[in-house]
Design an enzyme around this catalytic site. Structure first.
Site, mmCIF file in Angstrom:
data_model
loop_
_atom_site.group_PDB
_atom_site.id
_atom_site.type_symbol
_atom_site.label_atom_id
_atom_site.label_comp_id
_atom_site.label_asym_id
_atom_site.label_seq_id
_atom_site.Cartn_x
_atom_site.Cartn_y
_atom_site.Cartn_z
ATOM 1 N N VAL A 121 -4.949 6.282 8.412
ATOM 2 C CA VAL A 121 -4.394 6.426 9.771
ATOM 3 C C VAL A 121 -4.488 7.899 10.154
ATOM 4 O O VAL A 121 -4.098 8.777 9.384
ATOM 5 C CB VAL A 121 -2.929 5.959 9.820
ATOM 6 C CG1 VAL A 121 -2.337 6.194 11.200
ATOM 7 C CG2 VAL A 121 -2.840 4.474 9.443
ATOM 8 N N LYS A 155 -6.606 3.857 13.164
ATOM 9 C CA LYS A 155 -6.769 3.414 11.778
ATOM 10 C C LYS A 155 -8.264 3.241 11.562
ATOM 11 O O LYS A 155 -8.917 2.506 12.302
ATOM 12 C CB LYS A 155 -6.020 2.097 11.530
ATOM 13 C CG LYS A 155 -5.941 1.731 10.057
ATOM 14 C CD LYS A 155 -5.326 0.358 9.828
ATOM 15 C CE LYS A 155 -3.827 0.368 9.892
ATOM 16 N NZ LYS A 155 -3.242 -0.956 9.522
ATOM 17 N N PHE A 170 -5.543 -0.774 3.752
ATOM 18 C CA PHE A 170 -6.937 -1.077 4.110
ATOM 19 C C PHE A 170 -7.682 0.070 4.746
ATOM 20 O O PHE A 170 -8.878 0.026 4.901
ATOM 21 C CB PHE A 170 -6.975 -2.262 5.081
ATOM 22 C CG PHE A 170 -6.379 -3.509 4.492
ATOM 23 C CD1 PHE A 170 -5.219 -4.046 5.016
ATOM 24 C CD2 PHE A 170 -6.960 -4.122 3.396
ATOM 25 C CE1 PHE A 170 -4.659 -5.191 4.451
ATOM 26 C CE2 PHE A 170 -6.420 -5.262 2.847
ATOM 27 C CZ PHE A 170 -5.267 -5.801 3.382
ATOM 28 N N GLY A 171 -6.971 1.103 5.203
ATOM 29 C CA GLY A 171 -7.682 2.162 5.901
ATOM 30 C C GLY A 171 -6.781 3.382 6.052
ATOM 31 O O GLY A 171 -5.603 3.335 5.721
ATOM 32 N N ILE A 217 -2.819 11.151 8.961
ATOM 33 C CA ILE A 217 -1.350 11.140 8.874
ATOM 34 C C ILE A 217 -0.852 10.050 7.943
ATOM 35 O O ILE A 217 0.330 9.895 7.718
ATOM 36 C CB ILE A 217 -0.686 10.941 10.266
ATOM 37 C CG1 ILE A 217 -1.290 9.742 11.010
ATOM 38 C CG2 ILE A 217 -0.796 12.208 11.090
ATOM 39 C CD1 ILE A 217 -0.641 9.463 12.345
ATOM 40 N N GLY A 218 -1.768 9.244 7.426
ATOM 41 C CA GLY A 218 -1.301 8.185 6.524
ATOM 42 C C GLY A 218 -2.453 7.488 5.846
ATOM 43 O O GLY A 218 -3.603 7.628 6.249
ATOM 44 N N GLY A 265 -3.260 3.623 4.564
ATOM 45 C CA GLY A 265 -2.751 2.249 4.493
ATOM 46 C C GLY A 265 -3.439 1.526 3.355
ATOM 47 O O GLY A 265 -4.266 2.103 2.648
ATOM 48 N N ASP A 315 4.033 -8.791 5.166
ATOM 49 C CA ASP A 315 4.090 -7.488 4.465
ATOM 50 C C ASP A 315 5.127 -6.584 5.123
ATOM 51 O O ASP A 315 4.876 -5.408 5.386
ATOM 52 C CB ASP A 315 2.703 -6.819 4.481
ATOM 53 C CG ASP A 315 2.616 -5.689 3.448
ATOM 54 O OD1 ASP A 315 1.669 -4.882 3.538
ATOM 55 O OD2 ASP A 315 3.517 -5.585 2.583
#
Ligand SMILES: Cc1cccc(C2=C(c3ccc4ncccc4n3)CNN2)n1
Length: 311
Positions: free
Chosen positions: A19, A32, A16-17, A11-12, A14, A133
């Site tokens: 999701v 994640k 770094f990883g 679904i996403g 990021g 962030d």
């Protein structure tokens, strides 16, 4: 836990990883998954989520950290609550909000930030945490209309009793579009923890600005153009490209001293006027002029209570 997790779909993506939506014992959770090369950020985000007393209604609810050893190698994963309304960025692209919702969302973001920024004293107290962030993609919309803050891999913690920051703060991190001027031109005083908190408040002011743009007056006023929402816009989208460099941001923020436009219509509504005043304090060039998260939260909570009485 990792063995009981059934990944449904991604679904996403990021920094770094990735999701994913997953199923854990019949319930939806967010997972994640880090590729093994990013184990630093997995460790860091795990460490922050496990900070004593971090749990809060406006901080993404952490469930577990786990390792999934598979044929291809080890997959590190972090498991949290799933918020079906998604990130604030995606929500605002698809939806407008009325000014009552605007105050609830802004107050909940300020409340989450105040919880991060403020120390809880006592033997097992909570250290101050700066996020570093803050942006609408790292904020999620809950079904009760409030927001919660996510993505803590870049956060720093400050132990006020020992007067030390828990990691050597690499000075320029975060998302360039949302970086405070002092972060962009590397003049932030990394030995002063309050400098990180006021940089967070600058980034938060841009998120409040995104929220105000998508808000419409609460009562139907015959659809007069003065009181309609503006279309969704990323901060500075009219001044920099889709992936601005530090120099692009320096030109805008420092050379030109520019900030996003505050439309006239925001002066015609009490809620929008109060929040635009908060925004202008919080994106001030001088970090000491910016309001603390706790002050913003208190102001918005009064606004929430007073306007509810008037309606
Ligand atoms: C530590 C962790 C685990 C799982 C997801 C996340 C995370 C995000 C997240 C969390 C829940 C979600 N629910 C629905 C849609 C997107 C979500 N994104 C956004 N940024 N980080 N973080």
């Amino acid at each position: 836990i990792a063995k009981q997790i059934v990944i449904e779909r991604q679904i996403g993506e990021g920094r770094f990883g990735k999701v994913c939506l997953a199923n854990w014992r019949g319930a939806h959770v967010a997972v994640k998954i880090f590729t093994t090369i990013n184990d630093q950020s997995w460790l860091r985000e795990t460490e922050i989520y496990q900070t004593v007393l971090l749990r809060h209604d406006n901080i993404l609810g952490f469930i577990a950290a786990d390792l999934k050893v598979s044929v291809g190698g080890a997959q590190m994963m972090l498991i949290t609550e799933y918020h079906k309304r998604g990130s604030l960025h995606d929500f605002l692209k698809e939806n407008t909000i009325d000014t009552a919702q605007l105050v609830v969302m802004a107050r909940s973001i300020a409340s989450g930030l105040a919880h991060l920024h403020e120390p809880i004293n006592g033997t097992h107290g909570k250290p101050c945490i700066a996020h570093r962030d803050i942006k609408s993609r790292n904020i999620l919309v809950k079904t009760d209309g409030e927001c919660c803050i996510a993505d803590f891999a870049l956060a720093v913690r400050y132990d006020s009793r020992r007067n030390e920051i828990d990691i050597a703060p690499n000075s320029r991190v975060g998302t360039r579009r949302y970086m405070a001027p002092e972060v962009v031109n590397d003049t932030i005083d990394v030995t002063s923890f309050s400098a990180f908190k006021s940089a967070d408040m600058y980034s938060a002011s841009l998120v409040f600005w995104e929220l105000c743009r998508r808000s419409r007056q609460s009562w139907p006023v015959g659809g007069s153009p003065m009181l309609q929402a503006d279309e969704y816009m990323l901060p500075y989208a009219n001044l920099v490209g889709p992936d601005p460099s530090v120099d692009d941001m320096r030109l805008v923020l420092i050379v030109q001293g520019a900030r996003p436009d505050i439309p006239m219509r925001w002066k015609c509504d009490n809620r929008l006027r109060v929040i635009s005043e908060i925004i202008q304090f919080c994106w001030h060039q001088n970090p000491n002029v910016r309001l603390a998260a706790l002050r913003v939260m208190k102001t918005l909570r009064k606004l929430e209570d007073s306007e509810t009485l008037e309606n």
